[in-house]
Motif scaffolding. Structure first.
Motif, PDB file in Angstrom:
ATOM      1  N   ALA A  77      47.655  25.667  55.252  1.00 16.17           N
ATOM      2  CA  ALA A  77      46.714  25.732  54.130  1.00 16.17           C
ATOM      3  C   ALA A  77      45.422  24.997  54.514  1.00 16.17           C
ATOM      4  CB  ALA A  77      47.348  25.090  52.905  1.00 16.17           C
ATOM      5  N   SER A 119      40.212  31.263  39.669  1.00 19.94           N
ATOM      6  CA  SER A 119      41.657  31.060  39.742  1.00 19.94           C
ATOM      7  C   SER A 119      42.287  32.350  40.243  1.00 19.94           C
ATOM      8  CB  SER A 119      42.203  30.702  38.353  1.00 19.94           C
ATOM      9  OG  SER A 119      43.611  30.590  38.386  1.00 19.94           O
ATOM     10  N   HIS A 120      43.078  32.259  41.301  1.00 17.80           N
ATOM     11  CA  HIS A 120      43.713  33.446  41.890  1.00 17.80           C
ATOM     12  C   HIS A 120      42.678  34.542  42.175  1.00 17.80           C
ATOM     13  CE1 HIS A 120      47.786  31.872  41.359  1.00 17.80           C
ATOM     14  NE2 HIS A 120      47.327  31.355  40.241  1.00 17.80           N
ATOM     15  N   VAL A 121      41.608  34.131  42.819  1.00 16.97           N
ATOM     16  CA  VAL A 121      40.526  35.064  43.157  1.00 16.97           C
ATOM     17  C   VAL A 121      40.769  35.621  44.559  1.00 16.97           C
ATOM     18  CG1 VAL A 121      38.058  35.171  43.691  1.00 16.97           C
ATOM     19  CG2 VAL A 121      38.844  33.968  41.652  1.00 16.97           C
ATOM     20  N   ARG A 122      40.614  36.912  44.714  1.00 12.80           N
ATOM     21  CA  ARG A 122      40.727  37.520  46.039  1.00 12.80           C
ATOM     22  C   ARG A 122      39.446  37.279  46.821  1.00 12.80           C
ATOM     23  NH1 ARG A 122      42.199  43.593  44.879  1.00 12.80           N
ATOM     24  NH2 ARG A 122      40.254  43.317  43.733  1.00 12.80           N
ATOM     25  N   ALA A 204      39.703  32.020  48.128  1.00 17.82           N
ATOM     26  CA  ALA A 204      40.976  32.710  47.878  1.00 17.82           C
ATOM     27  C   ALA A 204      42.154  31.766  48.119  1.00 17.82           C
ATOM     28  CB  ALA A 204      41.081  33.940  48.764  1.00 17.82           C
ATOM     29  N   ALA A 205      42.128  31.058  49.243  1.00 16.21           N
ATOM     30  CA  ALA A 205      43.269  30.199  49.589  1.00 16.21           C
ATOM     31  C   ALA A 205      43.411  29.043  48.593  1.00 16.21           C
ATOM     32  CB  ALA A 205      43.101  29.663  51.010  1.00 16.21           C
ATOM     33  N   SER A 208      44.389  29.973  44.810  1.00 15.72           N
ATOM     34  CA  SER A 208      45.750  30.459  44.606  1.00 15.72           C
ATOM     35  C   SER A 208      46.638  29.378  44.002  1.00 15.72           C
ATOM     36  CB  SER A 208      46.343  30.960  45.919  1.00 15.72           C
ATOM     37  OG  SER A 208      46.591  29.877  46.788  1.00 15.72           O
ATOM     38  N   PHE A 209      46.206  28.104  44.062  1.00 19.49           N
ATOM     39  CA  PHE A 209      47.014  27.052  43.436  1.00 19.49           C
ATOM     40  C   PHE A 209      46.200  26.065  42.612  1.00 19.49           C
ATOM     41  CE2 PHE A 209      45.928  25.351  47.624  1.00 19.49           C
ATOM     42  CZ  PHE A 209      45.576  24.038  47.336  1.00 19.49           C
ATOM     43  N   MET A 210      44.879  26.092  42.745  1.00 19.17           N
ATOM     44  CA  MET A 210      44.040  25.083  42.102  1.00 19.17           C
ATOM     45  C   MET A 210      42.749  25.758  41.654  1.00 19.17           C
ATOM     46  SD  MET A 210      42.472  21.994  44.363  1.00 19.17           S
ATOM     47  CE  MET A 210      40.796  21.466  44.023  1.00 19.17           C
TER      48      MET A 210
END
Lengths: 255, 257
Positions: A77, A119-122, A204-205, A208-210
């Protein structure tokens, strides 16, 4: 030629649009003060998130140690840290260096400022979440270790220079180069293309959690062999079309 | 005084404890389950500085096969990790070990720089409880504990109350306990901290300014077990509060990274 971007008015806290008639990488304190009628503020009030080991050269320098203790394996990560509000300095503020610290490391980089929550953006959608780009000098007490969070090295008062403003995102940010000079002598050049993850991939990375919130600032990553400076030095960080910082390091008065 | 921040009837309210219920700032009395509990912290004009301690109880350090550190092991969190009492914390489907951590939280009350330990408690506005969840599957040895383990959205329940410092006579002698579905799994006392609160305030303010509203999460004692969707996790500290959290399943999504 004109340059359009934003800053945060220190009286009202609101973002204010600006049009410059010259390249902001050529504008010093006097030009900004004349334009704003006040000291150059930190142009955002969101969380400032840094990414270690995103620069390819920084990664390569640590790579031989990554399979040995304490690291045991390369990181998967993004390696993240925060620069809290006490660390923020404006682009032309002086920064105090504690008497116990002989040298500080200059961590020049570019940063995106978020225009809305992510949040959870590609990665392919990340650009819709960016307000623009700014310069950051992530100052640190030098340390070779990446094992523990570098709070005592990176979170000193004034150790994160942000600004002078938020410039629009260029069409090809990978073409940008950030340069550092110490007392006018060139000390480092950081090509933005030499990063493991670009802004969109980092967004994106991380998201995915923050959640990265509107106003938050995401640093791209640092170079290797970061220049060092000491009290008395003038550190200049500049990027054509984006901005310029001039930071005088001053010795701490004995408390 | 015990203070809370809640959503009720379509608005956000400051509230205080009134027996077993809450009194909103406008005088209405409501029950614990009538409201949505928010972190008991006034909003700030800047990001809140949140410092958290690892391995700050000798027994917990031993449990994790570490010797107690020579100086505080500190990491930082961002405000997006915080949620209120009776909130939901999401467990990703692929993880094997997600554990709670019951922690006493120091809420700073005024600007603090170079504060000596004998004056340190004068800087404290009050105390609350945090449950600093960790997902150990994501642990990596870079800036450990890394953000993916410790700074996830909604992974740090905090509250229910901000209890005024004056109402906590000795913060260094408070019993802590965690119950999962009613079964006690963790117990300890703040007297067993490796670095006590006055030490921590002196240590941090020697190199950084802390401001009103900033937080120090002071670490957790031994007794960590895995928690799963459906679990009710209650982290409780004597005189400070009883913080309830529910573990829920993270909804499946296409991988974004």
């Amino acid at each position: 030629m004109s340059f359009e971007g934003w800053t945060r008015c220190s009286r009202t806290g609101a973002l204010a649009g600006l049009t410059l008639t010259q390249d902001p990488s050529l504008m010093g304190r006097a030009a900004w003060t004349a334009l704003l009628g006040e000291a150059v503020p930190v142009p955002t009030r969101g969380s400032v998130v840094g990414v270690a080991l995103n620069g390819m050269a920084e990664w390569d320098a640590l790579a031989p140690a990554m399979s040995a203790p304490p690291y045991k394996a390369p990181p998967e990560a993004p390696v993240l840290y925060l620069k809290p509000a006490n660390t923020w300095s404006g682009a032309f503020d002086a920064v105090t260096v504690p008497a116990s610290v002989p040298e500080v490391e200059v961590g020049a980089t570019l940063a995106v400022v978020f225009s809305r929550d992510a949040s959870h953006v590609r990665a392919e959608d990340a650009w819709h979440h960016f307000a623009g780009i700014t310069l950051v000098n992530d100052l640190s007490i030098p340390t070779p270790s990446y094992y523990r969070p570098p709070v005592k090295q990176k979170c000193l008062d004034g150790f994160c220079v942000i600004g002078p403003w938020i410039a629009p995102l260029p069409a090809v940010p990978e073409a940008l180069e950030v340069s550092v000079a110490i007392n006018g002598e060139p000390a480092q050049t950081l090509p933005v293309a030499a990063m493991r993850r670009c802004f969109a991939q980092l967004t994106a990375a991380i998201s995915s959690f923050m959640t990265l919130r509107a106003g938050d600032v995401l640093l791209l990553g640092l170079g290797a062999d970061r220049p060092r400076a000491r009290a008395g030095d003038l550190v200049t960080v500049a990027c054509p079309g984006i901005g310029r910082q001039e930071t005088r390091l001053v010795a701490e008065l004995q408390p | 005084m015990k203070r809370a921040r809640v959503a009720y009837g379509g608005a956000i309210h400051d509230a205080t404890a009134a027996g077993d219920s809450l009194r909103l700032a406008d005088g209405r009395e409501v029950t614990e389950t009538d409201v949505v509990w928010l972190p008991p912290l006034a909003p700030l004009e800047r990001p809140r500085t949140i410092l958290a301690l690892g391995l700050n109880y000798a027994d917990h350090a031993k449990e994790l096969a570490f010797k107690a550190p020579d100086e505080p092991l500190v990491f930082m969190k961002s405000e997006s990790a915080l949620i209120g009492h009776r909130g939901h914390t999401r467990r990703p489907a692929d993880v094997t070990f997600m554990h709670y951590e019951c922690e006493l939280v120091v809420v700073i009350g005024r600007r603090a720089r170079r504060v000596k330990r004998e004056h340190a408690l004068d800087c404290v506005a009050g105390y609350t409880v945090a449950n600093d969840y960790a997902i150990r599957d994501y642990l990596e040895n870079y800036y450990r504990p890394n953000f993916r383990v410790k700074n996830r959205d909604a992974c740090t329940p905090i509250g229910p109350w901000l209890v005024d410092a004056a109402d906590v006579p000795d913060p260094m002698n408070l019993r802590l306990a965690t119950h999962v579905n009613g079964v006690q799994t963790q117990s300890g006392s703040t007297k067993d901290m490796v670095f006590d609160i006055p030490f921590l305030i002196e240590y941090f303010t020697a190199f950084m300014t802390l401001d009103a509203g900033d937080l120090i999460l002071t670490g957790t004692p031994e007794g960590l077990v895995d928690t799963k969707p459906g679990d009710e996790v209650v982290t409780e500290i004597e005189h400070v509060g009883r913080l309830v959290n529910f573990v829920v399943a993270e909804p499946a999504r296409p991988e974004s990274a």
